[in-house]
Design a protein around this motif. Structure first.
Motif, PDB file in Angstrom:
ATOM      1  N   LYS A   1       0.650  -1.190  -0.048  1.00 56.23           N
ATOM      2  CA  LYS A   1      -0.009  -0.011   0.062  1.00 56.23           C
ATOM      3  C   LYS A   1       0.686   1.282  -0.299  1.00 56.23           C
ATOM      4  O   LYS A   1       0.336   2.498  -0.092  1.00 56.23           O
ATOM      5  CB  LYS A   1      -0.704  -0.176   1.244  1.00 56.23           C
ATOM      6  N   GLY A   2       2.198   1.178   0.214  1.00 52.64           N
ATOM      7  CA  GLY A   2       3.103   2.297   0.398  1.00 52.64           C
ATOM      8  C   GLY A   2       4.463   1.842  -0.054  1.00 52.64           C
ATOM      9  O   GLY A   2       4.917   0.881   0.196  1.00 52.64           O
ATOM     10  N   ILE A   3       5.098   2.948  -0.506  1.00 53.41           N
ATOM     11  CA  ILE A   3       6.420   2.760  -0.743  1.00 53.41           C
ATOM     12  C   ILE A   3       7.328   4.028  -0.353  1.00 53.41           C
ATOM     13  O   ILE A   3       6.796   5.009  -0.509  1.00 53.41           O
ATOM     14  CB  ILE A   3       6.790   2.724  -2.599  1.00 53.41           C
ATOM     15  N   TYR A   4       8.442   3.593   0.346  1.00 55.20           N
ATOM     16  CA  TYR A   4       9.157   4.561   0.941  1.00 55.20           C
ATOM     17  C   TYR A   4      10.687   4.411   0.260  1.00 55.20           C
ATOM     18  O   TYR A   4      11.290   3.568  -0.167  1.00 55.20           O
ATOM     19  CB  TYR A   4       9.463   4.216   2.523  1.00 55.20           C
ATOM     20  N   GLY A   5      11.047   5.836  -0.348  1.00 56.10           N
ATOM     21  CA  GLY A   5      12.329   5.751  -0.920  1.00 56.10           C
ATOM     22  C   GLY A   5      13.342   6.632  -0.178  1.00 56.10           C
ATOM     23  O   GLY A   5      13.050   7.874   0.238  1.00 56.10           O
ATOM     24  N   THR A   6      14.641   6.401  -0.135  1.00 55.61           N
ATOM     25  CA  THR A   6      15.595   7.153   0.675  1.00 55.61           C
ATOM     26  C   THR A   6      16.455   8.165  -0.080  1.00 55.61           C
ATOM     27  O   THR A   6      17.310   8.844   0.547  1.00 55.61           O
ATOM     28  CB  THR A   6      16.647   6.040   1.355  1.00 55.61           C
ATOM     29  N   SER A   7      15.992   8.361  -1.413  1.00 54.59           N
ATOM     30  CA  SER A   7      16.588   9.423  -2.255  1.00 54.59           C
ATOM     31  C   SER A   7      15.628   9.724  -3.468  1.00 54.59           C
ATOM     32  O   SER A   7      14.848   8.887  -3.537  1.00 54.59           O
ATOM     33  CB  SER A   7      18.033   9.003  -2.862  1.00 54.59           C
ATOM     34  N   GLY A   8      16.138  10.661  -4.010  1.00 61.99           N
ATOM     35  CA  GLY A   8      15.369  11.196  -5.397  1.00 61.99           C
ATOM     36  C   GLY A   8      15.189  10.180  -6.407  1.00 61.99           C
ATOM     37  O   GLY A   8      14.210   9.655  -6.760  1.00 61.99           O
ATOM     38  N   ASN A   9      16.278   9.408  -6.571  1.00 60.17           N
ATOM     39  CA  ASN A   9      16.311   8.382  -7.552  1.00 60.17           C
ATOM     40  C   ASN A   9      15.522   7.171  -7.110  1.00 60.17           C
ATOM     41  O   ASN A   9      14.729   6.668  -7.805  1.00 60.17           O
ATOM     42  CB  ASN A   9      17.717   7.843  -7.783  1.00 60.17           C
ATOM     43  N   ALA A  10      15.303   6.812  -5.883  1.00 58.51           N
ATOM     44  CA  ALA A  10      14.787   6.000  -5.342  1.00 58.51           C
ATOM     45  C   ALA A  10      13.277   6.177  -5.080  1.00 58.51           C
ATOM     46  O   ALA A  10      12.514   5.382  -5.663  1.00 58.51           O
ATOM     47  CB  ALA A  10      14.998   5.431  -3.715  1.00 58.51           C
ATOM     48  N   VAL A  11      12.759   7.501  -4.923  1.00 62.07           N
ATOM     49  CA  VAL A  11      11.263   7.715  -5.024  1.00 62.07           C
ATOM     50  C   VAL A  11      10.775   7.790  -6.404  1.00 62.07           C
ATOM     51  O   VAL A  11       9.772   7.273  -6.520  1.00 62.07           O
ATOM     52  CB  VAL A  11      11.371   9.483  -4.425  1.00 62.07           C
ATOM     53  N   MET A  12      11.687   8.280  -7.274  1.00 59.80           N
ATOM     54  CA  MET A  12      11.232   8.372  -8.695  1.00 59.80           C
ATOM     55  C   MET A  12      11.048   6.944  -9.292  1.00 59.80           C
ATOM     56  O   MET A  12      10.382   6.738 -10.292  1.00 59.80           O
ATOM     57  CB  MET A  12      11.890   9.252  -9.634  1.00 59.80           C
ATOM     58  N   THR A  13      12.049   6.088  -9.088  1.00 57.95           N
ATOM     59  CA  THR A  13      11.747   4.767  -9.552  1.00 57.95           C
ATOM     60  C   THR A  13      10.558   4.083  -9.113  1.00 57.95           C
ATOM     61  O   THR A  13       9.626   3.631  -9.814  1.00 57.95           O
ATOM     62  CB  THR A  13      13.010   3.678  -8.832  1.00 57.95           C
ATOM     63  N   ALA A  14      10.127   4.569  -7.798  1.00 60.62           N
ATOM     64  CA  ALA A  14       8.688   4.210  -7.386  1.00 60.62           C
ATOM     65  C   ALA A  14       7.658   4.519  -8.025  1.00 60.62           C
ATOM     66  O   ALA A  14       6.638   3.873  -8.412  1.00 60.62           O
ATOM     67  CB  ALA A  14       8.705   4.322  -5.597  1.00 60.62           C
ATOM     68  N   VAL A  15       7.804   6.078  -8.338  1.00 58.16           N
ATOM     69  CA  VAL A  15       6.714   6.784  -9.052  1.00 58.16           C
ATOM     70  C   VAL A  15       6.598   6.151 -10.526  1.00 58.16           C
ATOM     71  O   VAL A  15       5.359   5.854 -11.078  1.00 58.16           O
ATOM     72  CB  VAL A  15       7.154   8.147  -9.033  1.00 58.16           C
ATOM     73  N   GLU A  16       7.709   5.997 -11.132  1.00 54.99           N
ATOM     74  CA  GLU A  16       7.672   5.515 -12.521  1.00 54.99           C
ATOM     75  C   GLU A  16       7.007   4.021 -12.641  1.00 54.99           C
ATOM     76  O   GLU A  16       6.176   3.867 -13.673  1.00 54.99           O
ATOM     77  CB  GLU A  16       8.884   5.572 -13.152  1.00 54.99           C
ATOM     78  N   GLN A  17       7.543   3.141 -11.889  1.00 57.26           N
ATOM     79  CA  GLN A  17       6.966   1.754 -11.790  1.00 57.26           C
ATOM     80  C   GLN A  17       5.479   1.709 -11.584  1.00 57.26           C
ATOM     81  O   GLN A  17       5.021   0.842 -12.080  1.00 57.26           O
ATOM     82  CB  GLN A  17       8.047   1.043 -11.228  1.00 57.26           C
ATOM     83  N   SER A  18       5.193   2.220 -10.409  1.00 58.69           N
ATOM     84  CA  SER A  18       4.060   2.184  -9.892  1.00 58.69           C
ATOM     85  C   SER A  18       2.924   2.700 -10.970  1.00 58.69           C
ATOM     86  O   SER A  18       1.657   2.041 -11.124  1.00 58.69           O
ATOM     87  CB  SER A  18       3.693   2.913  -8.376  1.00 58.69           C
ATOM     88  N   ALA A  19       3.255   3.685 -11.583  1.00 58.60           N
ATOM     89  CA  ALA A  19       2.503   4.447 -12.477  1.00 58.60           C
ATOM     90  C   ALA A  19       2.288   3.687 -13.844  1.00 58.60           C
ATOM     91  O   ALA A  19       1.273   3.374 -14.273  1.00 58.60           O
ATOM     92  CB  ALA A  19       2.980   5.728 -12.995  1.00 58.60           C
ATOM     93  N   ARG A  20       3.412   2.849 -14.289  1.00 55.87           N
ATOM     94  CA  ARG A  20       3.567   1.924 -15.505  1.00 55.87           C
ATOM     95  C   ARG A  20       2.380   0.827 -15.101  1.00 55.87           C
ATOM     96  O   ARG A  20       1.776   0.266 -15.925  1.00 55.87           O
ATOM     97  CB  ARG A  20       4.833   1.494 -15.837  1.00 55.87           C
ATOM     98  N   LEU A  21       2.499   0.376 -13.957  1.00 56.74           N
ATOM     99  CA  LEU A  21       1.750  -0.959 -13.597  1.00 56.74           C
ATOM    100  C   LEU A  21       0.548  -0.492 -12.846  1.00 56.74           C
ATOM    101  O   LEU A  21      -0.391  -1.397 -12.478  1.00 56.74           O
ATOM    102  CB  LEU A  21       2.372  -1.776 -12.528  1.00 56.74           C
TER     103      LEU A  21
END
Length: 399
Positions: free
Chosen positions: A301-321
């Protein structure tokens, strides 16, 4: 118990936006003009420097350096919004020193910023540090990619009387003169509180960590996980993924495909014992790997990213899926802020790279002059979400 994996991420670059307004010219016609950037810079600089604790690291008073003093500043990457802000802050400190001391021409205090061409490349950073030490700078300030990688170089620096301070991400090396960084424990705990708020205190969370080697990453990971575990019994951190090594996780995925326990989208799971037709790690794309991570966390239900790269990886992949998840994390680049505005991100911890750069020069100068330093300098942070992102003191911390 949560599982830990490693995977890679894309380095993202961003830029600051400036606003404009309509004014009247002498002939009464309306024209477009940019907001006074000098005034804007002064306001931002004050907010960013005021965030430093102790406040002595936000000014250059008493730093009576010799003419031509040379500082070497090393980041984790040669460029990028975050590191550009570090460099800008450091250069401003150098400019302030020169102005205060009246230095001009060859007498000016100098600073050179450098970093790996590939973000997070340990070997390249160590090579750059070797080259800088060979130039005998008066002091070195460094954001260490791998907390264990530079001890030999630090020994050499000590032998040659070159003080070393760290910023952003430090080391346990005993002769570091000062460490300038975000209070990562407090910031990660605040991110956990807001994640719990977003999920109404229940649900599974997945974590993307920018690396497994830096102190910064370890602090942000451990503080978040422990806060969730101790304070939110109906929440659970299911898996932790590191954005640095695809091969190990791709190999695991390939083994599961060949063993018949996992199948790519649109395929059926089946055992394949034929070495000539078995799936290899090299055959798996990054998107397929992200499909795999989300398949392993179907109830996240939630994703935590420890840097901008990690956060945007989560954003891009969750949007794609097309996954409806709440995302919180670190940094506040233009791309992250845009995602915050459109609702793809719930909230962010905005650090203070400008203040880090400024304080790194001040701490280095104090070391050269034997003025003494605080062991830990807190560069400050703010929580940013859709409700407060346009407030002046919050907006000034975005990068």
């Amino acid at each position: 118990m949560c599982k830990k994996w490693k995977l890679s991420a894309i380095v993202l670059s961003t830029a600051l936006l400036f606003c404009s307004c309509a004014v009247q010219s002498n002939d009464g016609e309306e024209r477009e003009t940019t907001v006074n950037k000098t005034e804007e810079k002064v306001d931002k600089e004050k907010i960013r420097l005021d965030a430093l604790n102790p406040t002595a690291y936000g000014n250059v008073e008493g730093l009576n350096l010799e003419p031509g003093t040379y500082f070497s500043l090393l980041g984790k990457a040669a460029s990028g919004d975050y590191w550009d802000n570090v460099q800008e802050g450091a250069q401003q400190a150098v400019d302030d020193i020169n102005e205060a001391l009246g230095y001009k021409g060859d007498d000016k205090v100098r600073m050179v910023y450098s970093g790996p061409s590939e973000n997070g490349n340990v070997d390249e950073q160590v090579n750059i540090l070797d080259e800088e030490l060979a130039r005998y700078p008066a002091a070195v300030a460094i954001s260490i990619i791998d907390s264990q990688s530079c001890d030999v170089q630090f020994d050499l620096a000590a032998e040659n009387g070159i003080p070393v301070v760290t910023f952003d991400s430090g080391s346990n090396y005993q002769n570091i003169m000062a460490r300038i960084s975000t209070n990562n424990t407090a910031a990660a705990e605040e991110a956990a509180v807001h994640m719990a708020e977003a999920l109404e205190n229940k649900g599974e969370v997945m974590v993307f960590v920018h690396d497994s080697r830096s102190i910064t990453a370890k602090e942000r990971e451990e503080a978040f996980v422990n806060k969730i575990k101790n304070d939110y019994p109906e929440m659970e951190v299911k898996n932790i993924y590191y954005l640095e090594d695809l091969d190990s996780l791709k190999q695991t995925m390939a083994d599961e495909i060949n063993g018949g326990t996992y199948a790519k989208a649109g395929e059926e799971a089946r055992v394949n014992e034929d070495p000539e037709t078995q799936v290899q790690a090299a055959d798996i794309t990054d998107d397929e790997l992200m499909d795999y991570t989300f398949a392993k966390n179907p109830d996240v239900k939630g994703i935590y990213g420890t840097s901008g790269n990690a956060v945007m990886t989560a954003v891009e992949q969750s949007a794609r899926l097309e996954k409806d998840v709440k995302i919180v994390g670190f940094d506040a680049t233009e791309e992250e802020v845009q995602a915050l505005q459109d609702g793809s991100i719930y909230g962010l911890v905005a650090q203070n790279p400008y203040g880090m750069g400024y304080a790194a020069i001040v701490a280095s100068a104090r070391s050269i002059l034997d003025m003494g330093n605080e062991a830990e300098i807190d560069s400050g942070y703010v929580w940013v979400d859709a409700d407060n992102m346009e407030e002046g003191e919050i907006a000034a911390m975005l990068y």
